[in-house]
Design an enzyme around this catalytic site. Structure first.
Site, PDB file in Angstrom:
ATOM      1  N   HIS A  77       0.848  -1.196   0.000  1.00 53.53           N
ATOM      2  CA  HIS A  77       0.000   0.000   0.000  1.00 53.53           C
ATOM      3  C   HIS A  77       0.879   1.240   0.000  1.00 53.53           C
ATOM      4  O   HIS A  77       1.913   1.304   0.671  1.00 53.53           O
ATOM      5  CB  HIS A  77      -1.004  -0.023   1.154  1.00 53.53           C
ATOM      6  CG  HIS A  77      -0.455   0.195   2.534  1.00 53.53           C
ATOM      7  ND1 HIS A  77      -0.299   1.451   3.088  1.00 53.53           N
ATOM      8  CD2 HIS A  77      -0.066  -0.673   3.494  1.00 53.53           C
ATOM      9  CE1 HIS A  77       0.159   1.341   4.327  1.00 53.53           C
ATOM     10  NE2 HIS A  77       0.317   0.055   4.602  1.00 53.53           N
TER      11      HIS A  77
ATOM     12  N   ASP B  41       5.714   2.516   7.334  1.00 51.29           N
ATOM     13  CA  ASP B  41       4.358   2.026   7.045  1.00 51.29           C
ATOM     14  C   ASP B  41       3.643   2.968   6.077  1.00 51.29           C
ATOM     15  O   ASP B  41       2.954   3.884   6.506  1.00 51.29           O
ATOM     16  CB  ASP B  41       3.565   1.919   8.349  1.00 51.29           C
ATOM     17  CG  ASP B  41       2.176   1.339   8.151  1.00 51.29           C
ATOM     18  OD1 ASP B  41       1.919   0.735   7.091  1.00 51.29           O
ATOM     19  OD2 ASP B  41       1.345   1.494   9.066  1.00 51.29           O
TER      20      ASP B  41
ATOM     21  N   GLU C 234      -5.443   1.672   2.025  1.00 52.34           N
ATOM     22  CA  GLU C 234      -5.249   0.501   2.878  1.00 52.34           C
ATOM     23  C   GLU C 234      -5.516   0.838   4.333  1.00 52.34           C
ATOM     24  O   GLU C 234      -6.104   0.032   5.076  1.00 52.34           O
ATOM     25  CB  GLU C 234      -3.821  -0.033   2.704  1.00 52.34           C
ATOM     26  CG  GLU C 234      -3.550  -1.367   3.376  1.00 52.34           C
ATOM     27  CD  GLU C 234      -3.025  -1.253   4.804  1.00 52.34           C
ATOM     28  OE1 GLU C 234      -2.795  -2.301   5.440  1.00 52.34           O
ATOM     29  OE2 GLU C 234      -2.837  -0.113   5.295  1.00 52.34           O
ATOM     30  N   GLU C 235      -5.083   2.024   4.735  1.00 49.22           N
ATOM     31  CA  GLU C 235      -5.192   2.393   6.144  1.00 49.22           C
ATOM     32  C   GLU C 235      -6.636   2.597   6.588  1.00 49.22           C
ATOM     33  O   GLU C 235      -6.914   2.654   7.777  1.00 49.22           O
ATOM     34  CB  GLU C 235      -4.369   3.662   6.417  1.00 49.22           C
ATOM     35  CG  GLU C 235      -2.866   3.500   6.204  1.00 49.22           C
ATOM     36  CD  GLU C 235      -2.202   2.605   7.233  1.00 49.22           C
ATOM     37  OE1 GLU C 235      -2.909   2.030   8.086  1.00 49.22           O
ATOM     38  OE2 GLU C 235      -0.966   2.467   7.179  1.00 49.22           O
TER      39      GLU C 235
ATOM     40  N   ASP D 108       4.573  -5.010   3.638  1.00 51.47           N
ATOM     41  CA  ASP D 108       4.009  -3.951   4.471  1.00 51.47           C
ATOM     42  C   ASP D 108       4.853  -3.839   5.731  1.00 51.47           C
ATOM     43  O   ASP D 108       4.855  -4.741   6.568  1.00 51.47           O
ATOM     44  CB  ASP D 108       2.556  -4.298   4.822  1.00 51.47           C
ATOM     45  CG  ASP D 108       1.792  -3.128   5.427  1.00 51.47           C
ATOM     46  OD1 ASP D 108       2.430  -2.113   5.760  1.00 51.47           O
ATOM     47  OD2 ASP D 108       0.563  -3.245   5.562  1.00 51.47           O
TER      48      ASP D 108
ATOM     49  N   HIS E  27       2.221   4.399  13.005  1.00 54.48           N
ATOM     50  CA  HIS E  27       1.070   5.293  12.856  1.00 54.48           C
ATOM     51  C   HIS E  27       1.261   6.630  13.573  1.00 54.48           C
ATOM     52  O   HIS E  27       0.293   7.235  14.032  1.00 54.48           O
ATOM     53  CB  HIS E  27      -0.210   4.604  13.339  1.00 54.48           C
ATOM     54  CG  HIS E  27      -0.760   3.612  12.372  1.00 54.48           C
ATOM     55  ND1 HIS E  27      -1.972   3.000  12.530  1.00 54.48           N
ATOM     56  CD2 HIS E  27      -0.241   3.115  11.206  1.00 54.48           C
ATOM     57  CE1 HIS E  27      -2.198   2.170  11.523  1.00 54.48           C
ATOM     58  NE2 HIS E  27      -1.152   2.223  10.703  1.00 54.48           N
TER      59      HIS E  27
END
Length: 588
Positions: free
Chosen positions: A138, A150, A184-185, A213, A300
């Site tokens: 992603h 990420d 994707e998130e 990922d 994140h």
């Protein structure tokens, strides 16, 4: 990687993949063994058909630097609905198209967040179309940060693997397709949309999907999705050869884009190095790092920048990806059915408004004859290329007609003629357009105001957009070169032919320079070049409020085909931004 996703029920992948021609490797004994010392990071596996080249991890890191910069210019994020994501798509797309991939942007028209950008799909146009191996990651980040581990790590690794494949151009036994997923998130939405858009026959052609990922986690481990499946064996074999003793990716199960393919019955695997879960003492003893600490403490968060990258893990991952691709899709053998392509003559000279013809001949060089579709690329404005017939059976010929318009600029233009069948072959034809001794006053630069995407600009095209923090001179888009506050270089270029019959050629552009430098010393520079010649150099000392129009005389280049290049270079200190807009090259 999404924060939470339902766990997938156990499925038997080995049986499905066995039909695709992969053979599972027997499972090693479960008895614990001491970990051997890691092997050097070199090609440690002899592929049965061809050895994979080493993928340069510094080039992967250069892609990460660019993705981080795109986020910085767009509010610190590359979330799927933002400009940072769309600029990321443009950056990756430009690199792939220049390398010869067939590239498609797939808008996510259902199931994605409002305003989400497209999926990006790239296929290497060689190999058996009935056997496709797909590699994906992603490309979006969360809204809270730039998403460099990420999942810039997976995206950049796949991009450089794709470019390495194009550079080496090996014989292909199967098709290789890459996917960079949107949204994707927000719940694997981009990959869900892609898989759901496939027909049953198209799904059947995908023999395995590999997902990447978070493959550079700073305190990471070495995890493989479906470790004991047949799909995983080429990946596991590479890491086993490095003495890494990989483990099952339990933390990531059902939480990334491989789940979308898995739900459709397509065998899957992939690498990961971990997210917010904590490293165990046993894992720390085996892999190094700190026990009872998250694999990625910046998961994140806004600190997921280029400083959040484990370069050793990234190197091991990208080389394992290349090894897997080569094992599955590359062959040392000639294609079962092959053909040659040639142009006779190899070039032609015409006056503007007239045409030239050439014979495009094909010959079957191996196996059976095949249908060959003909196309051409590289034609300048005002030139059209047609084929009669547009497709032939190898062994036959077609007539290529190259037609010029009355206003076609004089110059020499290399055209690439492509024949596409079960394999792809190319030939070169050089078109020369004579000068007429007269000049039609015209503006030669295309998309000089950057309002029509990035084409035909090349280079660091991610600098082009409607970035937060700067404004356009006209319209809404511009090119923001520099502005990092660290050592960096941005460059964009466009190639033009200055007509031979003209008396004067003038380049104009609008440039806004702002800087955090406070003394009158040159630290950061902006250069304009014609070919290899520097026409002008500006710097942080030329900073001023608002845009200033600059003018350069290009009359010495009349009758020549030149690459105009705009380059900003920053040192390691305070930022200087060079914001370029509304460039034009006028001849008269």
């Amino acid at each position: 990687m999404v924060l939470r996703r339902l766990m997938v029920a156990g499925v038997s992948l080995a049986a499905t993949l066995g039909a695709a021609g992969l053979t599972a490797t027997p499972t090693a004994s479960a008895a614990p063994q001491a970990a051997p010392a890691p092997a050097p990071l070199v090609r440690a596996i002899s592929a049965p058909l061809a050895d994979a080249p080493d993928v340069d991890v510094t080039k992967v890191q250069a892609h990460l630097t660019e993705l981080n910069a795109l986020a910085s210019r767009n509010g610190g994020t590359r979330k799927s609905s933002g400009q940072g994501y769309r600029d990321s798509v443009a950056y990756v797309k430009n690199k792939l198209q220049a390398a010869g991939y067939t590239v498609t942007e797939q808008p996510c028209t259902s199931g994605c967040a409002t305003g989400a950008g497209p999926n990006l799909i790239a296929e290497w146009p060689q190999g058996d179309t009935a056997k496709v191996y797909m590699f994906g990651s992603h490309l979006d980040s969360v809204g809270a940060g730039p998403g460099i581990n990420d999942n810039g790590s997976g995206s950049a690794a796949l991009l450089e693997t794709a470019l390495t494949l194009a550079e080496h151009h090996p014989a292909m036994a199967a098709r290789v397709r890459f996917g960079w997923w949107t949204d994707e998130e927000q719940g694997l939405n981009g990959s869900d949309f892609y898989v759901n858009s496939l027909s049953s026959a198209e799904r059947t052609r995908i023999k395995a999907y590999y997902n990447f990922d978070m493959i550079a986690s700073p305190n990471g481990g070495y995890f493989i999705n479906h470790l004991t499946s047949a799909a995983a064996q080429p990946m596991k074999a590479y890491w086993d050869a490095l003495g890494l003793q990989p483990e099952e990716n339990t933390e990531g199960a059902g939480r990334s884009d491989d789940y979308s393919f898995e739900q459709a019955g397509i065998p899957t695997s992939g690498y990961a190095m971990g997210a917010s879960a904590r490293k165990t003492a046993a894992q720390a003893a085996k892999w190094g790092g700190t026990a009872n600490r998250a694999y990625d403490a910046c998961y994140h968060q806004s600190c997921d920048t280029t400083s959040n990258i484990n370069s050793t893990g990234l190197n091991r991952s990208v080389d394992g990806i290349a090894s897997t691709l080569w094992k599955l899709a590359v062959t040392d053998s000639a294609p079962a059915n092959d053909f040659s392509l040639s142009a006779t003559p190899t070039g032609g000279t015409v006056d503007p408004g007239t045409s030239a013809t050439a014979t495009i001949a094909t010959a079957t060089t191996n196996g059976s004859a095949q249908t060959v579709q003909l196309s051409a690329a590289g034609a300048p404005a005002g030139v059209t290329v047609s084929f009669s017939p547009a497709s032939v059976t190898s062994g036959n010929s077609s007539t290529m007609t190259v037609a010029t318009a009355a206003g076609t600029a004089p110059g020499s233009y290399p055209l690439t003629v492509t024949g596409t069948g079960s394999v792809t072959r190319t030939a070169t034809y050089t078109l020369t357009v004579r000068g007429t001794g007269s000049c039609n006053g015209q503006q030669l630069l295309t998309n000089g105001g950057f309002e029509s995407g990035t084409a035909p600009w090349t280079g660091d095209t991610g600098t082009i957009g409607s970035h937060a923090g700067q404004s356009a001179h006209g319209g809404s888009r511009f090119a923001w070169l520099g502005g990092y506050g660290s050592t960096a270089t941005d460059s964009i270029a466009q190639t033009v032919t200055v007509p031979a019959g003209c008396a004067k050629a003038t380049l104009t552009y609008w440039l806004h320079i702002d800087t955090d430098e406070t003394d009158r010393v040159v630290y950061d520079t902006f250069k304009v070049k014609a070919g290899s010649t520097t026409l002008t150099t500006l710097s942080n000392t030329d900073a001023a409020s608002g845009y200033v129009q600059r003018t350069l005389d290009l009359t010495p280049y009349i009758g020549q085909r030149i690459a105009l290049t705009f380059t900003a270079t920053e040192d390691s200190g305070l930022q200087t931004s060079f914001v370029l807009d509304d460039a034009a090259l006028q001849v008269s």
